[in-house]
Design an enzyme around this catalytic site. Structure first.
Site, short mmCIF file in Angstrom:
data_model
loop_
_atom_site.label_atom_id
_atom_site.label_comp_id
_atom_site.label_asym_id
_atom_site.label_seq_id
_atom_site.Cartn_x
_atom_site.Cartn_y
_atom_site.Cartn_z
N LYS A 1 -10.36 -90.38 -8.09
CA LYS A 1 -10.99 -89.31 -8.00
C LYS A 1 -10.55 -88.69 -7.17
CE LYS A 1 -15.22 -89.94 -9.62
NZ LYS A 1 -16.56 -89.08 -8.85
N GLU B 1 -16.79 -85.52 1.49
CA GLU B 1 -17.16 -83.70 0.28
C GLU B 1 -18.41 -83.09 1.22
OE1 GLU B 1 -17.58 -83.54 -3.78
OE2 GLU B 1 -15.60 -84.55 -4.35
N LYS C 1 -27.11 -88.22 -15.84
CA LYS C 1 -27.81 -87.52 -16.93
C LYS C 1 -28.86 -87.23 -17.49
CE LYS C 1 -23.41 -85.07 -16.50
NZ LYS C 1 -22.01 -85.23 -17.49
N GLU D 1 -14.88 -84.22 -10.65
CA GLU D 1 -14.02 -84.31 -11.40
C GLU D 1 -13.48 -84.32 -12.57
OE1 GLU D 1 -15.71 -88.00 -12.88
OE2 GLU D 1 -17.83 -87.68 -13.46
N ARG E 1 -12.62 -88.52 -22.48
CA ARG E 1 -13.09 -89.02 -22.97
C ARG E 1 -14.17 -88.50 -24.18
NH1 ARG E 1 -18.40 -90.06 -20.99
NH2 ARG E 1 -18.35 -90.44 -19.40
N VAL F 1 -21.57 -88.19 -23.72
CA VAL F 1 -22.93 -88.59 -24.54
C VAL F 1 -22.81 -87.26 -24.61
CG1 VAL F 1 -24.63 -89.66 -23.83
CG2 VAL F 1 -22.83 -90.60 -22.79
N ARG G 1 -31.65 -87.55 -23.44
CA ARG G 1 -31.66 -88.62 -24.00
C ARG G 1 -32.66 -89.29 -23.75
NH1 ARG G 1 -26.31 -89.98 -20.70
NH2 ARG G 1 -25.26 -88.11 -20.44
P1 ADP Z 1 -19.97 -89.79 -11.14
O1 ADP Z 1 -18.81 -90.19 -11.54
O2 ADP Z 1 -20.60 -91.70 -10.59
O3 ADP Z 1 -20.72 -89.41 -12.16
P2 ADP Z 1 -20.09 -87.44 -9.83
O4 ADP Z 1 -18.15 -86.59 -8.64
O5 ADP Z 1 -19.44 -86.63 -11.02
O6 ADP Z 1 -19.91 -89.15 -9.87
O7 ADP Z 1 -20.96 -86.61 -9.23
C1 ADP Z 1 -22.64 -86.73 -9.96
C2 ADP Z 1 -23.68 -86.57 -9.40
O8 ADP Z 1 -23.46 -85.84 -8.07
C3 ADP Z 1 -23.32 -84.51 -9.69
O9 ADP Z 1 -23.38 -83.84 -10.66
C4 ADP Z 1 -24.31 -84.23 -8.47
O10 ADP Z 1 -25.32 -83.90 -8.64
C5 ADP Z 1 -24.34 -85.25 -7.28
N1 ADP Z 1 -22.48 -84.17 -6.50
C6 ADP Z 1 -21.91 -85.26 -6.80
N2 ADP Z 1 -20.74 -84.97 -5.40
C7 ADP Z 1 -21.66 -83.49 -4.93
C8 ADP Z 1 -21.80 -82.46 -3.75
N3 ADP Z 1 -20.73 -82.52 -2.76
N4 ADP Z 1 -22.61 -82.25 -3.07
C9 ADP Z 1 -23.89 -82.27 -3.98
N5 ADP Z 1 -24.23 -83.43 -5.02
C10 ADP Z 1 -22.84 -83.55 -5.20
#
Ligand code: ADP
Length: 444
Positions: free
Chosen positions: A116, A199, A236, A286, A290, A293, A336
């Site tokens: 990432k 972040e 999700k 991110e 792929r 779901v 789901r």
């Molecule tokens: P993963 O790949 O582990 O699923 P993501 O980076 O896609 O992680 O984040 C998954 C979820 O985590 C997001 O949809 C959000 O709900 C929460 N999240 C991630 N980063 C932040 C952030 N900077 N602030 C608030 N919520 C976050």
């Protein structure tokens, strides 16, 4: 076009891919573990090969066994589905080197987006907005300095992360040291990589993602967005398209930004660019390289069969659509359904004693369940996806409520009731919910 595709997956997604292959007149090979010998994907495929014992690491993740299965069945391509080997760049690379087509992007793009930190750097250079933060945490001091300047809360995340693992929210100074240690430890255990980054933590974001598709000739289009903000522990539960809060103009703009970024890296295949959306701004989190779901909601509102198009593109065909051909019509929701206790979310494997699927106009079920089937305890607990399509959001919700009422899955605990409770809640109905929905509601 391919003559025979080996499907390196199980459950509903193996069936989804199998059906796409049938429509394209391609033969299918199912692989399975010893625990899945009776599974539906094995029954429906033209051929099947047992690739190992029940634990996924010995079967669905067993690369030598899967390549052997491809060789003995004379398959010419492998579809990884989602999960398992779908984002394993080494697997994609081995296939490239052995002359099998990996139905997905080039291994180098999986590798870039799988980290990432590198993904964010790549996107930053493409002018995709990022959440302010620390690129890579090398010392605690960096974190102290960052919060002094930018304030709390912040979130620590794993560079190799996925499935919400390795994330820690920090709200005050006393939490910094422990959160960093824990995030590193969790990340090392889950991903064998303890690289972490930071972040700013957004308090009320929506999770909005853009579906893109690119062919081998650098033609790229987007297919609008999915709102995936109904989550439990960052996983999700319900997804919908379109999102009720985006204007046509915002959709167009974020779609164009995403397409341009993908174009400039020469990406190929399906991809999803995930953003958090708060106060009218998008922030990249991110990219998933792929099939997702939740891809059916996009299919329902665009009329594009994403899996067939993914296979056609992998075989070297040009995209069948131009951006102007893509219109978002109506509204689609996906629930789901997991074999889980709806309160504790503890997995609930076991035998399905009674099964009845809902039906009717605008109702779609993606599932490999059948009456008498025993859900093995070894794999993901998602057992079905219920998808509705309506001319507008209200109709889509109404159809979902009726379909959930009709759905009978007996013998195991499941999350049908949880989905019903979510659909009833005011915040869901208004469409204004954010990723905190499950924590704020009394639905679980
Ligand atoms: P993963 O790949 O582990 O699923 P993501 O980076 O896609 O992680 O984040 C998954 C979820 O985590 C997001 O949809 C959000 O709900 C929460 N999240 C991630 N980063 C932040 C952030 N900077 N602030 C608030 N919520 C976050």
């Amino acid at each position: 076009m391919f003559k025979k595709i080996l499907i390196a997956n199980r459950g509903e997604i193996a069936l989804r891919i199998l059906r796409a292959c049938r429509e394209l007149d391609i033969k299918t090979v199912a692989i399975h573990s010893e625990a899945d010998a009776e599974a539906m994907h094995v029954r429906l495929a033209d051929e099947s090969v047992c690739v190992g014992p029940a634990p996924a690491k010995n079967s669905y993740l067993n690369i030598p066994s899967i390549i052997t299965a491809a060789t003995i069945t004379n398959s010419d391509a492998i579809h990884p589905g989602y999960g398992f080997l779908s984002e394993n760049y080494k697997f994609a690379k081995i296939l490239e080197e052995h002359g099998y087509k990996f139905i997905g992007p080039k291994s180098k793009h999986i590798e870039i987006m799988g980290n990432k930190i590198i993904a964010k750097e790549t996107m930053k250079n493409m002018e995709i907005p990022l959440i302010p933060g620390i690129k890579e945490i090398k010392s605690d001091k960096q974190v102290y300095d960052f919060v002094e300047k930018n304030g709390y809360p912040v979130i620590v995340k794993a560079a190799s992360g996925g499935g919400g693992k390795g994330m820690k929210i920090i709200r005050k100074e006393s939490e910094i040291k422990e959160s960093l240690l824990l995030a590193k430890k969790e990340s090392k255990n889950a991903f064998n990589d303890d690289t972490i980054y930071l972040e700013k933590f957004l308090e009320k974001p929506k999770h909005i993602e853009i579906q893109i598709i690119a062919d081998q000739f650098n033609n790229v289009i987007h297919l609008g967005e999915r709102d995936c903000s109904i989550q439990r522990s960052h996983q999700k539960i319900i997804e919908e398209s379109p999102s009720s809060i985006l204007s046509e103009q915002q959709r167009k703009k974020i779609g164009e930004i995403s397409v341009n970024a993908i174009k400039s890296i020469g990406y190929e295949g399906l991809g999803t660019i995930e953003f958090l959306y708060e106060n009218d701004s998008f922030y990249f989190i991110e990219m998933n390289t792929r099939l997702q779901v939740e891809h059916p909601v996009t299919e329902m509102v665009t009329g594009v069969d994403l899996v067939k198009e993914q296979i056609r593109i992998a075989a070297g065909s040009k995209l069948s659509w131009k951006q102007n051909d893509i219109n978002i019509n109506g509204h689609s929701i996906e629930c789901r359904i997991n074999a889980e206790n709806p309160k504790t979310f503890k997995p609930s494997p076991g035998k399905i004693t009674q099964y009845h699927q809902p039906g009717g106009l605008g109702i779609r079920v993606e599932s490999a369940l059948f009456q008498g089937y025993s859900i093995p305890p070894h794999y993901d607990s998602m057992i079905a996806k219920l998808i509705t399509y309506g001319k507008n959001r209200d109709e889509s919700i109404l159809k979902m409520k009726k379909a959930l009422e009709e759905y009978v899955i007996m013998g195991i605990e499941n999350t049908i009731q949880l989905n019903q409770d979510i659909l009833k809640s005011e915040d869901f109905v208004s469409g204004k919910y954010n990723v905190n929905f499950m924590n704020e509601q009394k639905v679980n």
